[in-house]
Design an enzyme around this catalytic site. Structure first.
Site, mmCIF file in Angstrom:
data_model
loop_
_atom_site.group_PDB
_atom_site.id
_atom_site.type_symbol
_atom_site.label_atom_id
_atom_site.label_comp_id
_atom_site.label_asym_id
_atom_site.label_seq_id
_atom_site.Cartn_x
_atom_site.Cartn_y
_atom_site.Cartn_z
ATOM 1 C CG HIS A 67 -0.249 -0.240 2.513
ATOM 2 N ND1 HIS A 67 -0.072 -1.509 3.013
ATOM 3 C CD2 HIS A 67 0.319 0.587 3.423
ATOM 4 C CE1 HIS A 67 0.553 -1.457 4.165
ATOM 5 N NE2 HIS A 67 0.815 -0.194 4.449
ATOM 6 C CB CYS A 95 0.466 -0.004 10.812
ATOM 7 S SG CYS A 95 -0.779 0.455 9.589
#
Length: 656
Positions: free
Chosen positions: A67, A194
């Site tokens: 991502h 994260c």
């Protein structure tokens, strides 16, 4: 927004055969482009590779979720491939990836698409869902599986909520009391986060909550995602919880957990070892957190901090440096512009303030630049002791900057400077940690006056006393270092320039790079402008090495790499070293040595030619403020060419 609204048929490929991680990334970025989600495929791929350089996005058990959240993304979207034979995506468990989703998120403000992405992350925790997608024969079937599973999960959630409310109401009715909010009964609380806040944050939260239900232990997880914090823990819940689990790879608000048993682990632990974490949380053996940045526990149990002492010190230092840099850069460039726009002949002794414009620029720049030491110390202390350390750190940094001594409280006797502020920041942080432990013995009735009275007064005073005491000794070290640099001959100065410039290329923004940059800014504060010039030259060279090599030695690079290489012209001239990371990650043994040698050559030449730099950033855009600008351009160009030639000699042609 539903998951299927983000995943177009054009962005799906089933039954893909690939021999490497890079092939899959190239395939997925192409699918993302076909779906119309990107405005710059090369820039998006750079973002993906930069994220992979921090650590593989494979989550194990056959799944990977690369991502990126970058400006190259036009609109949020997904791309997906199935790889029946599997591909090595560097998973922690050694498994081959069979199902890979790629996420594209536009840079800027968060949007509702993040909710859909979080749903996908949680659905992937279901093995049946993953297996069904891998077995799908058509794109339509692939999308239908996602849609059906998402709808079923929503219905199940609704059913669970209704059932929970009914059980709570029945229990309260039997007890003859008023209904009580169900959230007060959580035994374990968790916070997940994260770095990008897109995928792993939600997967860890989902897994921990699932493990809680499996073990019969009520658990609530707060997610710190890109859109902000969701499912936020309340003060009442924290008060009643037996234990807190922090599964995060970035800083989260910790002050609220003071005095609670707490486990602190990376976010991956929440995904892969959720059951173990939940069992530990209710074991009664978890150490109590004392709001000092360490919980006295390793990542997987045992003793000692989750980070080594060196790692903790580095993180505290970088917190101070990252907050300090805007003041250094802004102030330094404004001061440099003041000299550029001033008239030296009017009054050489007042150069920099002879004209109204120059005087204004230099005054503002000096005020901003003068904040660097208090800000450095303040945020080092805050990293160690959270908010109570900020005020003490600021004052300690100011005392160091003033050079206060007990013999002269007005300051000016010694030059404690950067090293003094550094010491003051760490001293303030650990003084506040000590005060917190000492004052914890006070009666609970005095709890409210600690943050508003006791911590500020005692923290500021003790930090000031300690810094004042140490200032003369730090001043001697500072003076010795400055004198040593000033007394260096030509050869020694060239060697110094080669070392600090070469360090800028060792890890492209990592600890070694940061150490060289911090040393350069520290010398800038002391008036040694040559070191900063060598440091910036060393940071400009690596992207230029890649750009030149991909332009003049095309056979050494793929078409996509050549496109990405063009971007590095801009990044190199702008002093953005990180543009090399994707190339260094793919071929570190050839790229890094070539860049280090090129940077060292540029730094040595910069020193040899007497180049100076008052602005610690800006690259080519601050060239007018550089002493001997033509010499500086020559140093950077020669270093870049040397690095380019070495890289071309080391790399093999793609056809080979």
């Amino acid at each position: 927004m539903k998951i299927t609204e983000l995943l177009k048929p054009e962005s799906i490929a089933l039954g893909v055969k690939a021999s490497s991680k890079d092939e899959i990334i190239d395939c997925l970025t192409g699918l993302m482009e076909q779906g119309g989600r990107l405005n710059d495929r090369a820039g998006y791929k750079e973002g993906i590779l930069a994220r992979e350089a921090l650590g593989s996005t494979a989550i194990g058990e056959g799944i990977a979720i690369p991502h990126a959240k970058v400006a190259a993304v036009k609109e949020p979207g997904l791309a997906a491939v199935t790889v029946p034979e599997g591909v090595d995506y560097e998973a922690f468990d050694g498994s081959l990836a069979n199902l890979i989703f790629m996420i594209a998120a536009p840079d800027g403000e968060a949007d509702t698409h993040l909710e859909a992405l979080s749903k996908l992350s949680t659905l992937l925790m279901n093995p049946g869902f993953k297996d069904a997608l891998i077995a799908a024969k058509t794109k339509e079937e692939f999308l239908q599986i996602i849609d059906d599973t998402e709808n079923a999960r929503y219905a199940k959630k609704q059913e669970e909520q209704v059932s929970q409310k009914s059980q709570d109401a029945a229990a309260q009715k039997d007890a003859g009391t008023e209904p009580m909010p169900p959230q007060s009964g959580y035994r374990v609380l968790a916070v997940t986060a994260c770095p990008t806040g897109i995928a792993h944050t939600y997967m860890a939260a989902e897994n921990l909550e699932n493990m809680g239900r499996k073990l019969g232990i009520p658990l609530k997880a707060e997610t710190n995602g890109s859109a902000g914090a969701d499912n936020v823990l309340t003060a009442e819940e924290i008060k009643n919880a037996e234990c807190i689990i922090i599964a995060a790879d970035k800083n989260v608000e910790m002050a609220r957990f003071d005095g609670k048993p707490l486990i602190q682990v990376p976010v991956a632990e929440g995904i892969h070892h959720g059951e173990e974490l939940v069992k530990r949380a209710v074991s009664g053996t978890v150490p109590v957190y004392h709001h000092s940045g360490s919980v006295g526990e390793s990542e997987r149990g045992g003793s000692g901090s989750s980070d080594s002492l060196g790692r903790q010190i580095y993180k505290h230092l970088m917190n101070g440096v990252s907050h300090m840099l805007p003041f250094v850069i802004g102030g330094g460039i404004l001061i440099a512009l003041a000299f550029l726009f001033d008239d030296y002949e009017m009054n050489p002794a007042n150069f920099g303030k002879n004209t109204p414009l120059a005087a204004y620029l230099k005054t503002v720049g000096e005020q901003a630049f003068g904040m660097m030491l208090p800000v450095l110390a303040g945020y080092i202390a805050m990293s160690i002791a959270d908010r109570p350390g900020l005020a003490a750190g600021f004052v300690g940094g100011l005392v160091a900057k003033m050079g206060m001594t007990f013999g002269n409280p007005a300051g000016g006797d010694v030059n404690a400077g950067f090293l003094g502020a550094l010491f003051a920041g760490f001293a303030a942080g650990y003084i506040l940690v000590g005060l917190r432990k000492l004052l914890s013995k006070l009666p609970k009735s005095l709890e409210g006056i600690k943050p508003v009275l006791l911590y500020p007064v005692l923290g500021v005073f003790i930090t000031a006393v300690v810094t004042t005491f140490i200032n003369p000794y730090v001043g001697m070290i500072n003076d010795a270092l400055t004198n040593a640099l000033n007394s260096m001959g030509g050869t020694s100065r060239v060697i110094l320039g080669m070392v600090v410039a070469g360090m800028m290329s060792v890890d492209m923004g990592g600890p070694v790079n940061k150490a060289a940059y911090v040393f350069g800014t520290a010398q800038l504060a002391e008036g040694n402008f040559e070191v900063m010039a060598a440091v910036m030259a060393g940071g400009m060279v690596p992207p230029l090495v890649i750009a030149l090599c991909s332009t003049f030695f095309k056979k050494k690079f793929t078409e996509k790499e050549r496109q990405s290489g063009l971007v590095n012209y801009i990044m190199g001239l702008s002093f953005i070293t990180e543009g090399v990371i994707p190339f260094a990650a793919q071929d570190p043994l050839r790229v890094i040595p070539s860049c280090v040698i090129g940077s060292a050559a540029a730094g040595g030449l910069s020193m040899f030619l007497g180049c100076t730099l008052r602005a610690p950033h800006g690259g080519l855009f601050v060239l007018p403020t550089i002493g001997n600008p033509l010499g500086y351009l020559a140093a950077v160009l020669i270093g870049s060419v040397i690095g380019c030639i070495i890289l071309a000699a080391l790399k093999k042609n793609i056809e080979e």
